[in-house]
Motif scaffolding. Structure first.
Motif, PDB file in Angstrom:
ATOM      1  N   TRP A  58       0.836  -1.199   0.000  1.00  0.00           N
ATOM      2  CA  TRP A  58       0.000   0.000   0.000  1.00  0.00           C
ATOM      3  C   TRP A  58       0.871   1.249   0.000  1.00  0.00           C
ATOM      4  O   TRP A  58       0.629   2.195  -0.757  1.00  0.00           O
ATOM      5  N   ALA A  59       1.888   1.272   0.854  1.00  0.00           N
ATOM      6  CA  ALA A  59       2.739   2.459   0.973  1.00  0.00           C
ATOM      7  C   ALA A  59       3.500   2.729  -0.319  1.00  0.00           C
ATOM      8  O   ALA A  59       3.554   3.875  -0.791  1.00  0.00           O
ATOM      9  N   SER A  61       2.766   1.685  -3.396  1.00  0.00           N
ATOM     10  CA  SER A  61       1.862   2.083  -4.473  1.00  0.00           C
ATOM     11  C   SER A  61       1.331   3.501  -4.255  1.00  0.00           C
ATOM     12  O   SER A  61       1.109   4.233  -5.221  1.00  0.00           O
ATOM     13  N   SER A  62       1.151   3.904  -3.008  1.00  0.00           N
ATOM     14  CA  SER A  62       0.726   5.282  -2.730  1.00  0.00           C
ATOM     15  C   SER A  62       1.800   6.287  -3.120  1.00  0.00           C
ATOM     16  O   SER A  62       1.501   7.354  -3.656  1.00  0.00           O
ATOM     17  N   VAL A  63       3.050   5.951  -2.847  1.00  0.00           N
ATOM     18  CA  VAL A  63       4.145   6.839  -3.251  1.00  0.00           C
ATOM     19  C   VAL A  63       4.218   6.917  -4.776  1.00  0.00           C
ATOM     20  O   VAL A  63       4.423   7.996  -5.343  1.00  0.00           O
ATOM     21  N   GLU A  65       1.789   6.694  -6.779  1.00  0.00           N
ATOM     22  CA  GLU A  65       0.656   7.504  -7.217  1.00  0.00           C
ATOM     23  C   GLU A  65       0.733   8.934  -6.698  1.00  0.00           C
ATOM     24  O   GLU A  65      -0.222   9.696  -6.832  1.00  0.00           O
ATOM     25  N   LYS A  66       1.864   9.294  -6.073  1.00  0.00           N
ATOM     26  CA  LYS A  66       2.103  10.630  -5.538  1.00  0.00           C
ATOM     27  C   LYS A  66       1.085  11.012  -4.460  1.00  0.00           C
ATOM     28  O   LYS A  66       0.543  12.109  -4.460  1.00  0.00           O
ATOM     29  N   GLU A  67       0.845  10.071  -3.552  1.00  0.00           N
ATOM     30  CA  GLU A  67      -0.031  10.291  -2.394  1.00  0.00           C
ATOM     31  C   GLU A  67       0.741   9.960  -1.120  1.00  0.00           C
ATOM     32  O   GLU A  67       0.526   8.921  -0.486  1.00  0.00           O
ATOM     33  N   GLN A  69       0.659  11.134   1.906  1.00  0.00           N
ATOM     34  CA  GLN A  69      -0.108  11.047   3.148  1.00  0.00           C
ATOM     35  C   GLN A  69      -0.738   9.670   3.313  1.00  0.00           C
ATOM     36  O   GLN A  69      -0.778   9.122   4.407  1.00  0.00           O
ATOM     37  N   SER A  70      -1.212   9.111   2.212  1.00  0.00           N
ATOM     38  CA  SER A  70      -1.769   7.768   2.260  1.00  0.00           C
ATOM     39  C   SER A  70      -0.693   6.751   2.614  1.00  0.00           C
ATOM     40  O   SER A  70      -0.946   5.800   3.361  1.00  0.00           O
ATOM     41  N   ALA A  71       0.512   6.948   2.100  1.00  0.00           N
ATOM     42  CA  ALA A  71       1.614   6.030   2.406  1.00  0.00           C
ATOM     43  C   ALA A  71       1.973   6.082   3.883  1.00  0.00           C
ATOM     44  O   ALA A  71       2.141   5.035   4.527  1.00  0.00           O
ATOM     45  N   SER A  74      -0.755   4.436   5.995  1.00  0.00           N
ATOM     46  CA  SER A  74      -0.751   2.970   5.912  1.00  0.00           C
ATOM     47  C   SER A  74       0.344   2.389   6.790  1.00  0.00           C
ATOM     48  O   SER A  74       0.159   1.343   7.404  1.00  0.00           O
TER      49      SER A  74
END
Length: 97
Positions: A58-59, A61-63, A65-67, A69-71, A74
């Motif tokens: 998750w972390a 894939s969030s990075v 996708e340039k997110e 905060q989500s990383a 998680s």
């Protein structure tokens, strides 16, 4: 586009997640056969390991996708309980051995 960009970030992520899953399964099998770990301890270890692998996927894939905060969320919300479960399962496995 450069000539050396054969794989995208998500393809590299899936490759390394496969390597990590294989290493996890081999470690659990080693604990069961060589250390005679109990099934409940292996179940807790499996749940913790799967949670950790999920949090890492998750972390990353969030990075990608340039997110960021989500990383980070998680890692805090998903990874920490996985570490607790894995620690508990490891202590149970080594205590029963």
């Amino acid at each position: 586009m450069s000539g050396f960009a054969i794989f995208t970030g998500i393809e590299v992520l899936f490759f390394w997640m496969g390597v990590a899953c294989l290493a996890t399964v081999q470690g659990l099998a080693w604990l069961r056969w060589k250390k005679q770990a109990s099934w409940p301890s292996l179940a807790v270890l499996t749940a913790g390991s799967a949670t950790i692998l999920f949090a890492i996927a998750w972390a990353v894939s969030s990075v990608l996708e340039k997110e960021p905060q989500s990383a980070s969320m998680s890692l805090i919300v998903i990874l920490l309980p996985g570490l607790i479960l894995t620690t508990l399962g490891g202590r149970m496995a080594l205590k029963s051995a």
